[in-house]
Design a protein around this motif. Structure first.
Motif, PDB file in Angstrom:
ATOM      1  N   VAL A 180      10.506  55.433  47.044  1.00 29.19           N
ATOM      2  CA  VAL A 180      11.896  55.486  47.510  1.00 29.19           C
ATOM      3  C   VAL A 180      11.832  55.907  48.974  1.00 29.19           C
ATOM      4  O   VAL A 180      11.108  56.838  49.316  1.00 29.19           O
ATOM      5  N   SER A 184      13.277  62.803  53.216  1.00 28.96           N
ATOM      6  CA  SER A 184      12.584  63.583  52.177  1.00 28.96           C
ATOM      7  C   SER A 184      12.959  65.063  52.211  1.00 28.96           C
ATOM      8  O   SER A 184      12.553  65.820  51.341  1.00 28.96           O
ATOM      9  N   GLU A 187      16.346  64.353  49.854  1.00 23.93           N
ATOM     10  CA  GLU A 187      16.406  63.367  48.770  1.00 23.93           C
ATOM     11  C   GLU A 187      15.184  63.535  47.883  1.00 23.93           C
ATOM     12  O   GLU A 187      14.200  64.153  48.277  1.00 23.93           O
ATOM     13  N   SER A 189      12.373  62.133  44.573  1.00 26.49           N
ATOM     14  CA  SER A 189      11.699  61.022  43.907  1.00 26.49           C
ATOM     15  C   SER A 189      12.571  60.562  42.740  1.00 26.49           C
ATOM     16  O   SER A 189      13.347  61.341  42.187  1.00 26.49           O
ATOM     17  N   ILE A 195       9.469  59.839  46.618  1.00 27.45           N
ATOM     18  CA  ILE A 195      10.228  59.804  47.857  1.00 27.45           C
ATOM     19  C   ILE A 195       9.266  59.815  49.057  1.00 27.45           C
ATOM     20  O   ILE A 195       8.292  60.568  49.086  1.00 27.45           O
ATOM     21  N   GLU A 233       8.816  65.231  48.215  1.00 24.01           N
ATOM     22  CA  GLU A 233       9.936  66.021  48.715  1.00 24.01           C
ATOM     23  C   GLU A 233       9.476  66.982  49.806  1.00 24.01           C
ATOM     24  O   GLU A 233       8.471  67.680  49.642  1.00 24.01           O
TER      25      GLU A 233
END
Ligand SMILES: [Zn+2]
Length: 281
Positions: A180, A184, A187, A189, A195, A233
């Motif tokens: 994704v 990070s 947002e 994973s 992520i 993250e």
């Protein structure tokens, strides 16, 4: 500056955890040159840019694959596939600004959203067949690019048949099947898709697009052009190293020194923070 240091500390603190978990991922940049013998254009795979130094033309600085870059065709016009949401396009543009600050001049110009998607291309180099410099999300990564699942993104480019040190076209394809892309720092994973910080990844891929090769960690551990990137993250690598700045200026020179100096100041301040964090790893 204070706030940025805190963020970096978090990144470096969690990066060792990520190493244990195997969150270390490679990039697969590649270029090809079209030789115009006869009627069919032959695609010639060049040696991959993974190893810096071994396949450089004589006289170019280590870490540079195309010594003239896009100098004859600035700014580089680019489009983004309509499957890339606008917030992510902004992160890409922030990464572009980072390189522009380093050379003190505009390098990129946005031509807007492109209807084509990654899925419209069956083969790795197919996006180079049009005149657009595109950014595409690939949801069928291995099928379309032939690259391993672990590769985050790939930059493909074409050198001028007349002047092999010049780049004429490029595209960036992102592995949206397994990752994704976003910010990070806020947002997460999604299931099996990890992520990846879009700005960090884009700084790296744009480095290839502009003419840079990978730089080994042993040569410059702060370079955004290290072949692997911490993902997950909170993991970011958005800032150029001093070496990155020297290498990009070897291609594009310096336009407005005020812009370039602003970046250097920020860099000095952040370098102090990095060394402190590194000792805690
Ligand atoms: Zn790379």
């Amino acid at each position: 500056m204070k706030q940025r240091s805190l963020v970096m500390a978090y990144v470096f603190a969690t990066s060792s955890v990520s190493t244990l978990m195997g969150g270390f991922v490679a990039c697969g940049a590649q270029s090809y040159r079209i030789s115009v013998h006869g009627e069919t254009a032959d695609k010639i795979d060049r040696p991959n840019t993974q190893s810096s130094g071994s396949n450089l033309s004589s006289g170019s600085l280590p870490g540079v694959h195309s010594a003239s870059g896009w100098k004859r065709s600035l700014p580089i016009r680019f489009v983004t596939s309509d499957e890339i949401e606008s917030a992510v396009v902004k992160q890409l543009q922030t990464a572009m600004k980072t390189w522009e600050m380093a050379v003190g001049k505009p390098l990129f110009a946005y031509d807007g959203v492109e209807a084509k998607k990654g899925a419209d291309f069956r083969q790795l180099y197919e996006p180079l067949s049009d005149s657009k410099n595109g950014n595409y999300f690939d949801h069928n990564w291995f099928g379309a690019t032939g690259k391993p699942n672990s590769v985050l993104a790939t930059t493909i480019w074409e050198n001028s048949p007349q002047e092999s040190s010049s780049i004429t076209k490029a595209d960036i394809r992102y592995n949206a099947e397994f990752y994704v892309f976003g910010n990070s720092l806020d947002e997460f994973s999604e299931g099996k898709r990890t992520i990846v910080d879009m700005e960090s990844l884009a700084v790296h891929e744009l480095g290839h697009l502009l003419g840079l090769t990978h730089v080994k960690e042993t040569e410059d551990r702060f370079s955004v052009m290290n072949p692997s990137l911490f993902i997950g993250e909170g993991m970011i690598t958005r800032r150029l190293s001093k070496g990155d700045i020297v290498r990009i200026r070897s291609i594009y020179g310096i336009g407005d020194p005020t812009l370039a100096q602003a970046l250097e100041k920020a860099d000095d301040a952040a370098d102090g923070a990095d060394s402190a964090d590194q000792t805690r790893m």
